[in-house]
Write an enzyme that holds these catalytic residues in place. Structure first.
Site, mmCIF file in Angstrom:
data_model
loop_
_atom_site.group_PDB
_atom_site.id
_atom_site.type_symbol
_atom_site.label_atom_id
_atom_site.label_comp_id
_atom_site.label_asym_id
_atom_site.label_seq_id
_atom_site.Cartn_x
_atom_site.Cartn_y
_atom_site.Cartn_z
ATOM 1 N N ASP A 35 0.691 -1.212 -0.046
ATOM 2 C CA ASP A 35 -0.108 -0.102 0.015
ATOM 3 C C ASP A 35 0.823 1.357 -0.051
ATOM 4 O O ASP A 35 1.397 1.538 1.045
ATOM 5 C CB ASP A 35 -0.905 0.009 1.243
ATOM 6 C CG ASP A 35 -1.287 -1.286 1.815
ATOM 7 O OD1 ASP A 35 -0.776 -1.975 2.089
ATOM 8 O OD2 ASP A 35 -2.526 -1.816 1.394
ATOM 9 N N ASP A 171 -11.089 -3.732 -1.613
ATOM 10 C CA ASP A 171 -9.762 -3.411 -1.048
ATOM 11 C C ASP A 171 -10.436 -2.482 0.284
ATOM 12 O O ASP A 171 -10.655 -1.337 0.095
ATOM 13 C CB ASP A 171 -8.653 -2.526 -1.692
ATOM 14 C CG ASP A 171 -7.509 -2.304 -1.006
ATOM 15 O OD1 ASP A 171 -6.534 -1.936 -1.568
ATOM 16 O OD2 ASP A 171 -7.523 -2.159 0.166
#
Ligand code: DX5
Length: 215
Positions: A35, A171
């Site tokens: 991320d 997500d």
């Protein structure tokens, strides 16, 4: 439809990153997601290409670099060279999405586009033929452990109605409760951070809990 589980390292113990990535691979993870955040597009700076490089050394699994950064076009070569298998950019973060996607593919890397909860899937219609994956953000990006946004499955269904074959990733807030909801709506790639790396029984138990919930 094979459902893939993609632990994201945002909730991992970064001091034991290699070990945590190896744990996920041993537990049957299908990909690893890094991320990447710049502290501008989202209010939380995290990782850069060096961390993708470290994850690349720790696993043979595909690595997704999710660029939650402004002007991602500035960083594509760095993440490709670091070993990313797929680079995801946010549709809201670049003014030249077609050129950005072409650049990713010219680097020999798969191209994904992520859309935030308030962004319409209509914003993807023209780019869909050129990309490998759409990541429908099921939280406002920036932090792990947030609550799943309830309207997400309806949005996933609308995207699946536009494209029968695009790979749909989700997500944010994905766990044993929400995974069946998003898979029923048409998602097949589940990013899971806190429900894996924050799971009380450990990484393998966290992945198992999601797989068992999917039956
Ligand atoms: C954006 C991040 C998170 C992370 C998953 O905030 O990209 O969505 O991957 O977070 P969890 O699974 O902990 O909600």
């Amino acid at each position: 439809m094979k459902v893939e589980i993609v632990p994201s390292i945002l909730s991992a113990d970064v001091g034991r990153l290699t070990e945590q990535v190896e744990e996920a691979e041993a537990a049957g993870a299908d990909r690893i997601q890094v991320d990447v955040m710049d502290g501008h597009f989202v209010p939380n700076p995290t990782f850069g290409p060096l961390v993708v490089q470290a994850v690349r050394k720790a696993t043979s699994l595909p690595i997704e670099a999710h660029l939650m950064v402004e002007r991602p076009e500035l960083f594509l070569e760095a993440f490709a060279k670091a070993g990313a298998t797929l680079i995801e950019v946010q549709v809201e973060a670049t003014t030249s999405l077609y050129r950005t996607v072409q650049t990713i593919k010219d680097l020999g890397v798969k191209a994904g586009v992520a859309i935030n909860p308030a962004t319409s899937i209509e914003d993807l219609r023209e780019i869909l033929p050129y990309i490998d994956l759409v990541n429908v953000m099921t939280v406002e990006p920036g932090f792990g452990g947030q609550n799943f946004i309830p309207h997400s499955p309806e949005k996933i269904r609308r995207l699946r109605a536009i494209s029968a074959d695009i790979e749909i990733e989700v997500d944010g807030g994905i766990d044993a409760r929400t995974a069946p909801l998003v898979v029923a709506a048409g998602a097949s790639v589940l990013v899971a951070g806190n429900s894996v790396y924050g799971y009380k029984g450990g990484v393998a138990a966290g992945i198992r809990a999601i797989r068992e919930a999917l039956g």
